[in-house]
Structure formats: C-alpha cells, structure tokens
Design a protein around this motif. Structure first.
Motif, short mmCIF file in Angstrom:
data_model
loop_
_atom_site.label_atom_id
_atom_site.label_comp_id
_atom_site.label_asym_id
_atom_site.label_seq_id
_atom_site.Cartn_x
_atom_site.Cartn_y
_atom_site.Cartn_z
N ALA A 95 7.70 -0.54 -21.65
CA ALA A 95 8.43 -1.71 -22.59
C ALA A 95 7.59 -2.16 -23.37
O ALA A 95 6.53 -2.35 -23.43
N GLY A 96 8.27 -1.87 -24.88
CA GLY A 96 7.57 -2.38 -26.10
C GLY A 96 6.99 -1.17 -26.83
O GLY A 96 6.77 -1.25 -27.87
N GLY A 97 7.02 0.06 -26.17
CA GLY A 97 6.52 1.48 -26.78
C GLY A 97 7.58 2.04 -27.42
O GLY A 97 9.08 1.94 -27.18
N VAL A 98 7.40 2.95 -28.30
CA VAL A 98 8.29 3.49 -29.08
C VAL A 98 8.02 5.29 -29.00
O VAL A 98 6.91 5.55 -28.75
N LEU A 99 9.08 6.10 -29.52
CA LEU A 99 8.87 7.41 -29.57
C LEU A 99 9.77 8.20 -30.37
O LEU A 99 10.80 7.36 -30.61
N PHE A 100 9.30 8.99 -31.15
CA PHE A 100 10.20 9.71 -32.32
C PHE A 100 10.51 11.15 -31.88
O PHE A 100 9.53 11.79 -31.20
N ILE A 101 11.70 11.62 -31.89
CA ILE A 101 11.97 12.75 -31.40
C ILE A 101 12.91 13.45 -32.22
O ILE A 101 13.83 13.16 -32.93
N PRO A 102 12.35 14.56 -33.08
CA PRO A 102 12.83 15.24 -34.04
C PRO A 102 14.20 16.02 -33.77
O PRO A 102 14.52 16.18 -32.76
N ALA A 103 14.73 16.14 -34.80
CA ALA A 103 16.42 16.83 -34.72
C ALA A 103 16.34 17.99 -33.93
O ALA A 103 15.48 18.87 -33.93
N MET A 104 17.11 18.24 -32.81
CA MET A 104 17.55 19.37 -32.20
C MET A 104 16.34 19.54 -31.22
O MET A 104 16.52 20.94 -30.77
N VAL A 105 15.36 18.92 -31.07
CA VAL A 105 14.36 19.23 -30.20
C VAL A 105 14.81 18.79 -28.72
O VAL A 105 15.23 17.55 -28.38
N PRO A 106 14.92 19.64 -27.57
CA PRO A 106 15.39 19.31 -26.31
C PRO A 106 14.39 18.20 -25.93
O PRO A 106 13.09 18.65 -26.05
N HIS A 107 14.87 17.52 -25.10
CA HIS A 107 14.12 16.57 -24.49
C HIS A 107 14.83 15.94 -22.97
O HIS A 107 16.14 16.01 -23.05
N ALA A 108 14.27 15.40 -22.08
CA ALA A 108 14.71 14.81 -21.14
C ALA A 108 14.04 13.46 -20.94
O ALA A 108 13.12 13.03 -21.38
N ALA A 109 14.97 12.53 -20.24
CA ALA A 109 14.27 10.86 -19.72
C ALA A 109 14.59 10.60 -18.43
O ALA A 109 15.27 11.09 -17.83
N LYS A 110 13.36 9.92 -17.95
CA LYS A 110 13.66 9.60 -16.49
C LYS A 110 12.94 8.30 -16.19
O LYS A 110 11.75 7.96 -16.59
N ASN A 111 13.74 7.25 -15.29
CA ASN A 111 12.98 5.89 -15.07
C ASN A 111 12.04 6.19 -13.94
O ASN A 111 12.42 6.73 -12.91
N VAL A 112 10.83 5.98 -14.33
CA VAL A 112 9.86 6.07 -13.23
C VAL A 112 9.28 4.95 -12.35
O VAL A 112 8.22 4.96 -11.64
N GLY A 113 9.89 3.97 -12.73
CA GLY A 113 9.65 2.55 -12.10
C GLY A 113 10.56 2.32 -11.04
O GLY A 113 11.58 3.02 -10.70
N ASN A 114 10.20 1.04 -10.46
CA ASN A 114 11.17 0.71 -9.30
C ASN A 114 12.29 -0.46 -9.71
O ASN A 114 12.82 -1.00 -8.95
N VAL A 115 12.48 -0.58 -10.95
CA VAL A 115 13.23 -1.38 -11.69
C VAL A 115 14.09 -0.64 -12.64
O VAL A 115 13.90 0.29 -12.85
N THR A 116 15.22 -1.29 -12.88
CA THR A 116 15.98 -0.76 -14.05
C THR A 116 15.16 -0.67 -15.35
O THR A 116 14.59 -1.73 -15.90
#
Length: 139
Positions: A95-116
C-alpha cells in the motif's frame, strides 16, 4: 459508466475466443477480482484516452498474464500485490507503492496478503482498442 464494469472486451490470444463484457466481469468475479471503472476521458492527443479503474483482489486472487494498448500507472491502495512484469523479476508492491508498466508488456498481478488488496490503475491507451488482452501461456 456502470460501477463494477470491465472497461473492455477480453481477448484470449491465439484461441479465437472473444469474451463479451458481462462474461469477462463474471470470470473476474469468480476469481475474486472486482474491477470498477472510475473515469474515462479523451486526451488532447488525437486517438488517445485516459482510463482510470479500481481493482480489488480477494486474498490469494490473481489476474493472469495480460497487456494493455498503452501505458499503465499503478498505485496500490491497500494490501500487498505481487506484479510479474515480463523481463523483470517479480516484485511485491505494498500500500502506497507505485509501478509503471509500458505499453503492450505482458504482466500479471496477485494478492499475496491475507486481506483484500486494491489498486488504482491509470491507463493512457489508444481509443477504441480493448483495454485488456489476455496473453496466451503458450507462445
């Protein structure tokens, strides 16, 4: 714009299967992910638009490899999300962190915590293209 609406049609690369918006929304919700469109506006750059969404991930929920027809700027609101961006080692953004993902670059995301976990994604994309395209695991 309706809340909890996927902003685009998902395409499954290489399979020829096209999921309509309601099918895509159902698929995401079945996997513990809720996407809420916050705003969408044309930009002063011809053919470009900005789209902003909130994505909520239940504990352990993951969104498989996908890409966008433009840049994605992520701000994590709550929890801890692991991002796997092609060509980079996986990274956990809290929480509070940022990320930049360039156009058309494949990526995935997963909640690795035990809360929403939740993020706000801001996209600068080509107008008229699907916002999200699933990337086939087989290349």
């Amino acid at each position: 714009m309706k809340a909890r609406q996927v902003g685009a049609i998902l395409l499954i690369a290489g399979s020829g299967i096209v999921l309509n918006t309601s099918q895509a929304q159902q698929q995401m919700e079945m996997h513990g992910i809720t996407r809420t469109d916050l705003q969408r506006h044309d930009l002063s750059i011809p053919g470009q638009e900005a789209v902003q969404t909130r994505v909520d991930f239940a504990p352990g929920a993951a969104f498989s490899m996908h890409r966008h027809p433009g840049e994605e700027i992520v701000y994590v609101l709550e929890g801890s999300i692991e991002y796997e961006v092609e060509g980079q080692p996986p990274q956990i953004i809290n929480a509070g962190g940022v990320l930049f993902i360039p156009a058309m670059v494949p990526h995935a995301a997963k909640n690795v915590g035990n809360v929403t976990a939740a993020e706000v994604g801001t996209y600068v994309v080509e107008k008229g293209k699907p916002l999200v395209e699933l990337v086939s695991e087989i290349r």
